[in-house]
Design a protein around this motif. Structure first.
Motif, PDB file in Angstrom:
ATOM      1  N   GLN A  23       0.859  -1.182   0.000  1.00 13.03           N
ATOM      2  CA  GLN A  23       0.000   0.000   0.000  1.00 13.03           C
ATOM      3  C   GLN A  23       0.897   1.236   0.000  1.00 13.03           C
ATOM      4  OE1 GLN A  23      -2.713  -1.778   3.341  1.00 13.03           O
ATOM      5  NE2 GLN A  23      -3.935  -0.201   2.334  1.00 13.03           N
ATOM      6  N   HIS A  24       0.453   2.269  -0.702  1.00 15.01           N
ATOM      7  CA  HIS A  24       1.219   3.512  -0.816  1.00 15.01           C
ATOM      8  C   HIS A  24       2.628   3.231  -1.347  1.00 15.01           C
ATOM      9  CE1 HIS A  24      -1.998   5.592   1.297  1.00 15.01           C
ATOM     10  NE2 HIS A  24      -1.928   4.704   2.272  1.00 15.01           N
ATOM     11  N   LEU A  25       2.705   2.668  -2.532  1.00 13.94           N
ATOM     12  CA  LEU A  25       3.976   2.241  -3.109  1.00 13.94           C
ATOM     13  C   LEU A  25       4.988   3.372  -3.193  1.00 13.94           C
ATOM     14  CD1 LEU A  25       5.782   0.204  -4.621  1.00 13.94           C
ATOM     15  CD2 LEU A  25       4.585   0.861  -6.732  1.00 13.94           C
ATOM     16  N   PHE A  26       4.507   4.584  -3.550  1.00 13.66           N
ATOM     17  CA  PHE A  26       5.441   5.694  -3.769  1.00 13.66           C
ATOM     18  C   PHE A  26       5.608   6.593  -2.546  1.00 13.66           C
ATOM     19  CE2 PHE A  26       4.027   4.557  -8.099  1.00 13.66           C
ATOM     20  CZ  PHE A  26       5.266   4.212  -8.627  1.00 13.66           C
ATOM     21  N   SER A  27       5.211   6.097  -1.387  1.00 13.98           N
ATOM     22  CA  SER A  27       5.550   6.794  -0.151  1.00 13.98           C
ATOM     23  C   SER A  27       7.056   6.683   0.063  1.00 13.98           C
ATOM     24  CB  SER A  27       4.809   6.167   1.033  1.00 13.98           C
ATOM     25  OG  SER A  27       5.357   6.616   2.254  1.00 13.98           O
ATOM     26  N   LEU A  28       7.680   7.768   0.515  1.00  8.35           N
ATOM     27  CA  LEU A  28       9.128   7.751   0.724  1.00  8.35           C
ATOM     28  C   LEU A  28       9.536   6.729   1.780  1.00  8.35           C
ATOM     29  CD1 LEU A  28      10.032  11.551   0.620  1.00  8.35           C
ATOM     30  CD2 LEU A  28       9.872   9.904  -1.262  1.00  8.35           C
ATOM     31  N   SER A 151      -6.946  -6.222 -13.296  1.00  5.62           N
ATOM     32  CA  SER A 151      -5.522  -6.328 -13.633  1.00  5.62           C
ATOM     33  C   SER A 151      -4.714  -6.881 -12.462  1.00  5.62           C
ATOM     34  CB  SER A 151      -4.971  -4.968 -14.081  1.00  5.62           C
ATOM     35  OG  SER A 151      -5.157  -3.978 -13.104  1.00  5.62           O
ATOM     36  N   GLN A 152      -5.124  -6.601 -11.233  1.00  4.46           N
ATOM     37  CA  GLN A 152      -4.373  -7.103 -10.081  1.00  4.46           C
ATOM     38  C   GLN A 152      -4.582  -8.596  -9.859  1.00  4.46           C
ATOM     39  OE1 GLN A 152      -4.637  -4.907  -6.414  1.00  4.46           O
ATOM     40  NE2 GLN A 152      -3.891  -3.008  -7.323  1.00  4.46           N
ATOM     41  N   PHE A 185      -2.939  -1.749  -3.189  1.00  5.03           N
ATOM     42  CA  PHE A 185      -4.379  -1.723  -2.956  1.00  5.03           C
ATOM     43  C   PHE A 185      -4.930  -0.304  -2.985  1.00  5.03           C
ATOM     44  CE2 PHE A 185      -8.399  -2.180  -0.723  1.00  5.03           C
ATOM     45  CZ  PHE A 185      -8.866  -3.409  -1.179  1.00  5.03           C
ATOM     46  N   GLU A 186      -4.099   0.696  -2.687  1.00  5.40           N
ATOM     47  CA  GLU A 186      -4.583   2.078  -2.638  1.00  5.40           C
ATOM     48  C   GLU A 186      -5.114   2.548  -3.989  1.00  5.40           C
ATOM     49  OE1 GLU A 186      -4.977   4.012   0.127  1.00  5.40           O
ATOM     50  OE2 GLU A 186      -4.462   2.105   1.078  1.00  5.40           O
ATOM     51  N   ASP A 230     -12.732  -4.019   2.287  1.00  5.06           N
ATOM     52  CA  ASP A 230     -11.324  -4.261   1.945  1.00  5.06           C
ATOM     53  C   ASP A 230     -10.911  -5.717   2.093  1.00  5.06           C
ATOM     54  OD1 ASP A 230     -11.154  -1.587   1.485  1.00  5.06           O
ATOM     55  OD2 ASP A 230      -9.731  -1.145   3.099  1.00  5.06           O
ATOM     56  N   GLU A 231     -11.220  -6.313   3.226  1.00 13.11           N
ATOM     57  CA  GLU A 231     -10.678  -7.638   3.531  1.00 13.11           C
ATOM     58  C   GLU A 231     -11.109  -8.702   2.519  1.00 13.11           C
ATOM     59  OE1 GLU A 231     -10.441 -10.864   7.206  1.00 13.11           O
ATOM     60  OE2 GLU A 231     -10.894  -8.763   7.622  1.00 13.11           O
ATOM     61  N   PRO A 232     -12.406  -8.830   2.224  1.00  9.27           N
ATOM     62  CA  PRO A 232     -12.769  -9.853   1.229  1.00  9.27           C
ATOM     63  C   PRO A 232     -12.194  -9.581  -0.150  1.00  9.27           C
ATOM     64  CG  PRO A 232     -14.694  -8.570   1.881  1.00  9.27           C
ATOM     65  CD  PRO A 232     -13.611  -8.218   2.823  1.00  9.27           C
TER      66      PRO A 232
END
Length: 389
Positions: A23-28, A151-152, A185-186, A230-232
């Motif tokens: 989650q938040h792939l491009f967070s520093l 796509s995921q 997921f974001e 989210d969970e399911p």
């Protein structure tokens, strides 16, 4: 002069790639992308050309700035060359200019076989950018960052790339595994409801042909999936992708040299419906209609009972799918039936249509009773003046 003996040779090539979840792939504070690069090149910065779906940027207006900040922060490992924005959806696979733009970027910025194309978007854009990457220099490395449910859990986790040509889906394409796939997921949180549910059809597909327990989970959580819990959804994406990747590795035919393609269950009609509706149907929506049609046909020829058919239809409808096939009132059935022969051509050789004999039990057939299929289409269709939604 004596004839020279033939020379024969065989060799095998091992392919390996990973599907990561984050989650938040491009967070520093998230080093995942850098860690992926370090596994490949731990010495110096690696060139990266980003290709981004315009729809994703619309939903995430600061995405370009976030990518630039991330690459700047990790400049020891990443050399950002350019971010190219391209229209997503099937329109992106229909327009050769989009392919040319990616190839131009690869050429202009010196993206070599030790550089990376990073594509961020839905399955259609990933297919197109992957085709460009696979053909440039006979193959540059690709990282896929899929941004839709479909796509995921399906489109981005396989080894296929392609574009549409001659009015046919994926007429031009390659088999080329990516270097890695990263599911964030974001990106799903900004999807409209049609795109949120559309990808679930691929999960239902693999469950119906491979995993009765997974189908039961989807059935029990159909309302929660429709309500965007989210969970399911996270579990459905993970399990669907896992089954898909396991099939590629263990099915014995990763590059589809044979005629049996169980992962194309429901797809002969889906591909034709996308074409007939000028791609107004989402791929997942068309797949849902195609599966409903093929299970209806299976019930009509005695492969499954009414209980199985009603269960499948109920799951799709509870999630929110419209299963009524939009056909032209004059010749729509015959136009749709042309998809069977086009599917055979796509398979290359013997017609093989995957059906089911029960939940989790696939069954291949090599011919279709066209009269029965016409009746099945009539049961599942709604006549319209034109093929539009």
């Amino acid at each position: 002069m004596k004839p020279l003996p033939s020379i024969s040779q065989s060799f095998s090539v091992k392919f390996e790639y990973k599907l990561h979840f984050t989650q938040h792939l491009f967070s520093l504070e998230n080093p995942l992308l850098v860690d992926v690069l370090k596994e490949y090149n731990g010495h110096g910065a690696t060139k990266m050309l980003f290709v981004v779906d315009s729809g994703v940027r619309l939903g995430h207006p600061n995405l370009f700035e976030t990518i630039e900040a991330y690459c700047g922060h990790y400049s020891k490992y990443i050399q950002l060359t350019r971010i190219i924005e391209i229209e997503g959806g099937e329109a992106g696979k229909n327009d050769r200019n989009n392919l040319a733009r990616v190839l131009d970027g690869i050429n202009d910025f010196g993206i070599c076989r030790h550089s990376f194309v990073v594509v961020i978007g839905g399955g259609a854009l990933i297919d197109m950018a992957g085709y460009a990457a696979a053909t440039a220099h006979r193959g540059v490395k690709l990282i896929r960052i899929p941004t839709t449910v479909l796509s995921q859990n399906d489109a981005a986790v396989g080894v296929k790339n392609g574009i549409n040509e001659f009015g046919k889906k994926n007429f031009l394409g390659t088999f080329a595994p990516p270097y890695a796939i990263i599911n964030d997921f974001e990106f799903l949180r900004t999807l409209g409801q049609r795109d949120w549910i559309a990808g679930i059809s691929e999960a239902i597909k693999v469950a119906l042909i491979k995993d009765a327990g997974f189908y039961q989970y989807i059935q029990e959580n159909a309302k929660s999936l429709a309500d965007r819990e989210d969970e399911p959804m996270s579990y459905v994406i993970h399990r669907c992708a896992e089954i898909h990747m396991h099939h590629i590795a263990k099915g014995g035919d990763p590059f589809e040299s044979g005629s049996s393609r169980p992962l194309d269950f429901g797809h002969w009609a889906a591909h034709k419906l996308e074409q007939l509706t000028n791609y107004e149907l989402r791929h997942g929506e068309a797949v849902a209609m195609g599966i409903a049609l093929d299970v209806t046909y299976a019930q009509m020829i005695g492969l499954v009972d009414e209980k199985v058919l009603n269960s499948v239809l109920d799951v799709f409808e509870t999630i929110g799918f419209n299963l009524e096939i939009p056909i032209n009132k004059d010749n729509g059935i015959e136009e749709l039936l042309k998809g069977i022969e086009e599917f055979r051509e796509h398979l290359g050789g013997e017609l093989t249509i995957t059906l089911i004999t029960g939940i989790g039990a696939k069954h291949d057939v090599h011919e279709i009773d066209m009269d029965v299929m016409r009746k099945a289409i009539a049961r599942r269709s709604v006549a319209r003046e034109e093929l539009s939604l």
